[in-house]
Design an enzyme around this catalytic site. Sequence first.
Site, short mmCIF file in Angstrom:
data_model
loop_
_atom_site.label_atom_id
_atom_site.label_comp_id
_atom_site.label_asym_id
_atom_site.label_seq_id
_atom_site.Cartn_x
_atom_site.Cartn_y
_atom_site.Cartn_z
N ARG A 83 -11.78 48.81 -1.21
CA ARG A 83 -11.12 49.87 -0.44
C ARG A 83 -9.61 49.87 -0.69
O ARG A 83 -8.98 50.92 -0.83
CB ARG A 83 -11.44 49.70 1.04
N CYS A 94 -7.38 52.89 -2.30
CA CYS A 94 -6.21 53.46 -1.62
C CYS A 94 -5.04 53.57 -2.59
O CYS A 94 -4.36 54.59 -2.63
CB CYS A 94 -5.81 52.59 -0.43
N HIS A 120 -0.76 56.28 6.82
CA HIS A 120 -1.33 55.36 7.80
C HIS A 120 -0.27 54.73 8.70
O HIS A 120 -0.46 53.61 9.17
CB HIS A 120 -2.11 54.24 7.09
N CYS A 132 1.71 53.26 1.86
CA CYS A 132 0.54 53.26 2.74
C CYS A 132 0.87 54.01 4.02
O CYS A 132 0.07 54.80 4.54
CB CYS A 132 0.11 51.83 3.11
#
Lengths: 204, 280
Positions: B237, B241, B193, B189
């Site tokens: 969501r 991802c 991010h 992630c």
Amino acid sequence: MNNISRISLLAAALLTLVAAAHADGDYRAQALSMMKQDFVTKGQASADRISEDGLQAICNRTGNKPPPEIAHRLEADQLAGVKLPADGKLLGDWKSGEQIAQSGRGFTWTDAPGLPVGGNCYNCHQIAPKETSFGTVGPSLFQFGKLRGNTAEMQKYVYSKIYNAKSFNLCSAMPRFGHIGALTEKQIKDLVGLLMDPESPVNK
Amino acid sequence: MKYRIAMAAILALTMQAASAQDKPAAAVPAGQKDATTLEFEKFRTQMEQEGNPAELFELQGEEFWKAKRGPKNVALTASCDLGLGVGVVKGAYVQMPRYFADAGKVMDAERRIVWCMVEKQGYKFDDLARRPFAGDNYTPEQTSLVTYVAAQSANMKFAVPLKDPHVREVYEIGKEVVAYRAGPYDFSCNTCHGADGKRIRMQNLPNLGTPQGALSAVLGWPGYRMTGSVMLTHQWRMSDCFRQQRFPQPKYASDTITALLTYMTANANGHMYKGLGIKR
């Protein structure tokens, strides 16, 4: 480097890191076993993708900052696995390279399995000036060849970097496109063309 | 083209729901992505003022919440505790994920609602998990329920109970999940991010480790997505991802998703939840 010495190198590196492990390790171990339970195969995205390989394990255990000495040795190991084209020609067709750079397709559970896949390049990099929709996760590559010089040595670096970005920066955010068999030799050559060819819009 | 169709679809919906007076902003020429983004922002503001299509799902969810339903013919409002007492929905969404002693688990809002549907109303988990997210002309009942529950926390501050050691542990595990690199592209992630000011193409990437970044990642869920005209939850969501991360598919309502939502939402603690969202 042969396989046995590669494995022993990896084992030595892991042992060094285990010695440096701290409290985070408990949560990491819990996260790992939880994720192994919680992911299932869908389309081409098989459940075993949740397992880390040796390099990922080292980056995961060091917050992507392995001790420099280990990093350099393992980078050299990654570089040793880069297969350069047998014909020695690295500069491909930049027009085809531009198309490969545009495409982000491949390897998700909704993508058709198999090759060819895209290079995902514009997702993270500025490249040719005409494309204004580019990402910033990686550095700008605009005028790459013009700034660095279109030398044989630089072409070899670019080819190797795309083939296995971890050869130069062990925990780079960039995928290992050749190493994992995502991009073909011709595709990587065409991307070298996009970045290095004086005729490419990247270098105009 | 898709964008125009979606806009037209939403306009039609809004006229029914809220008798919109003004036309939405004209479609922008292809290729001008910055302009498109600006147009979308304008359009979203307008939709939020005139009536978010998500409110239709909120109304549907309210019916589902209050009606006696399922094999046991029980109403959730009379049986389901979202952490603040049986049937209490006001403020519940912004205080989840939280620990539920009856389930022995930390659960996010959607997972808790599904747990109640199974335990209290007698639905089968496998049935609920078979098609858990909205698609063409289909919206799962739990999506409408999550939408209803979330809307009752609009303009309240996120307050995930991190002092609870159960929640703290799941938060710490979530932090590890966010950092975990695997798969063919070596992505975690955090690859996208984990730092400020990054973009994929023109899409800004929130840094989940910061309060502001986490806030922009949790705001707007559940949300009505114009592309495809669907109502989607934060669980959806997270799953999408992982798809883009080239990971395998996370199981629906799993510990991993709760851990991620715990990490992200708690990082936004103290900031205001603005209510149901509109997404491109």
